[in-house]
Design a protein around this motif. Structure first.
Motif, PDB file in Angstrom:
ATOM      1  N   GLU A  27      33.474  28.230  41.367  1.00  0.00           N
ATOM      2  CA  GLU A  27      33.976  27.070  40.630  1.00  0.00           C
ATOM      3  C   GLU A  27      33.536  27.092  39.162  1.00  0.00           C
ATOM      4  N   SER A  30      34.114  33.231  35.915  1.00  0.00           N
ATOM      5  CA  SER A  30      35.435  33.837  35.758  1.00  0.00           C
ATOM      6  C   SER A  30      35.510  35.255  36.305  1.00  0.00           C
ATOM      7  N   SER A  31      34.350  35.865  36.583  1.00  0.00           N
ATOM      8  CA  SER A  31      34.309  37.229  37.109  1.00  0.00           C
ATOM      9  C   SER A  31      33.307  37.332  38.250  1.00  0.00           C
ATOM     10  N   ALA A  54      39.852  35.750  44.895  1.00  0.00           N
ATOM     11  CA  ALA A  54      41.266  35.745  44.504  1.00  0.00           C
ATOM     12  C   ALA A  54      41.843  34.336  44.583  1.00  0.00           C
ATOM     13  N   LYS A  55      41.493  33.615  45.637  1.00  0.00           N
ATOM     14  CA  LYS A  55      41.988  32.248  45.807  1.00  0.00           C
ATOM     15  C   LYS A  55      41.514  31.342  44.674  1.00  0.00           C
ATOM     16  N   ALA A  56      40.300  31.602  44.169  1.00  0.00           N
ATOM     17  CA  ALA A  56      39.733  30.786  43.099  1.00  0.00           C
ATOM     18  C   ALA A  56      40.185  31.246  41.710  1.00  0.00           C
ATOM     19  N   GLY A  57      40.938  32.343  41.666  1.00  0.00           N
ATOM     20  CA  GLY A  57      41.395  32.859  40.379  1.00  0.00           C
ATOM     21  C   GLY A  57      40.319  33.586  39.601  1.00  0.00           C
ATOM     22  N   VAL A  58      39.357  34.137  40.325  1.00  0.00           N
ATOM     23  CA  VAL A  58      38.235  34.838  39.707  1.00  0.00           C
ATOM     24  C   VAL A  58      38.484  36.344  39.765  1.00  0.00           C
ATOM     25  N   VAL A  59      38.267  37.035  38.646  1.00  0.00           N
ATOM     26  CA  VAL A  59      38.479  38.478  38.560  1.00  0.00           C
ATOM     27  C   VAL A  59      37.418  39.214  39.383  1.00  0.00           C
ATOM     28  N   ALA A 104      44.319  41.430  46.286  1.00  0.00           N
ATOM     29  CA  ALA A 104      43.585  41.461  45.016  1.00  0.00           C
ATOM     30  C   ALA A 104      43.335  42.911  44.600  1.00  0.00           C
ATOM     31  N   SER A 250      37.915  35.236  31.622  1.00  0.00           N
ATOM     32  CA  SER A 250      37.648  36.649  31.783  1.00  0.00           C
ATOM     33  C   SER A 250      37.659  37.397  30.451  1.00  0.00           C
TER      34      SER A 250
END
Length: 252
Positions: A27, A30-31, A54-59, A104, A250
């Motif tokens: 939360e 970003s990575s 991937a669900k959280a939009g994290v690289v 991902a 990111s």
């Protein structure tokens, strides 16, 4: 708005043994540096971690280390460079395959623990890591300490080197991290950690263990996911950055 990448070491649980709260960490960062099974993690943990990131939009990045589960990858290993290169290739490949099952992909590499610290100055091991990454995918950036051998060699080899700082670690005046064996090496107070990061992000500087200020350029800042209070620290860091007009995103 200025943007800084926040990364965290995740996927470090093993079997029935749980370490960290990765979903909560996602939360704020970003990575995600996902353990690849050599210092921590197992196939099911890796797959699940990739799915949640991937669900959280994290690289997703490969957190490669020495083959040292018992020591959590934090001990130096005098390993043959070719063997080390093969180990790094193996770890990246394992993460790539498991990430792919979740839709991902692996987008960077960050060495872990003992290996990370070794390749600040150990040229042979640094070269082995760089050659391993390049052989798998020359488009994968490598995270490392500013001024380190691994970043120098990465750039010589045509790879992108990404300079990194640490939110919860103390620094020596020469820019290296204070050894975990020394008192004060790891920061635990969320307010202190947030102040540490703000100075990095807005002043490009860090206060070292002797009280002096050291200029440091960081494209990414690590908030360790396995530290006690890691979630509180990550939350405090993101909030402090936001208040200062700095967003989290990111480095890619």
């Amino acid at each position: 708005m200025a943007i800084i990448d926040l990364n965290s070491d995740v996927g470090e649980s093993f079997g029935r043994w749980t370490l960290g709260d990765d979903e909560a960490i996602f939360e704020s960062v970003s990575s995600a540096n996902v353990a690849c099974g050599f210092h921590a993690g197992d196939p099911s943990v890796i797959r699940s971690t990739c799915e949640k990131a991937a669900k959280a939009g994290v690289v997703i990045g490969a957190h490669v280390g020495y083959r040292d589960l018992a020591g959590f990858g934090r001990r130096f290993m005098d390993i043959d460079p070719m063997e080390l290169a093969d180990d790094v290739v193996y770890q990246i490949g394992a993460l790539q395959a498991l990430a792919a099952t979740t839709g991902a992909s692996v987008q960077y590499v960050k060495p872990h623990g003992g290996l990370y610290n070794a390749i600040v100055k150990h040229t042979a091991q640094a070269r082995a890591v760089v050659e391993a990454v390049k052989s798998v995918d020359p488009n994968l950036p490598i995270l490392g300490l500013p001024g380190s051998e691994v970043l120098r060699l990465a750039e010589e080899a045509g790879l992108r080197g990404v300079s990194e700082a640490f939110a919860d670690r103390a620094y020596n005046p020469d820019g290296t991290l204070v050894s975990r064996s020394q008192a004060g090496a790891v920061l635990h107070d969320p307010a202190e950690v947030a102040e540490h990061v703000l100075r990095m992000a807005t002043e490009q500087a860090v206060r070292t263990i002797d009280g002096s200020l050291l200029k440091i350029r960081a494209e990414s800042i690590c908030v360790h996911g396995d530290s006690p209070g890691a979630v509180a620290m990550a939350t405090a860091v993101k909030s402090a950055l936001s208040d200062a007009g700095v967003g989290v995103g990111s480095f890619l």
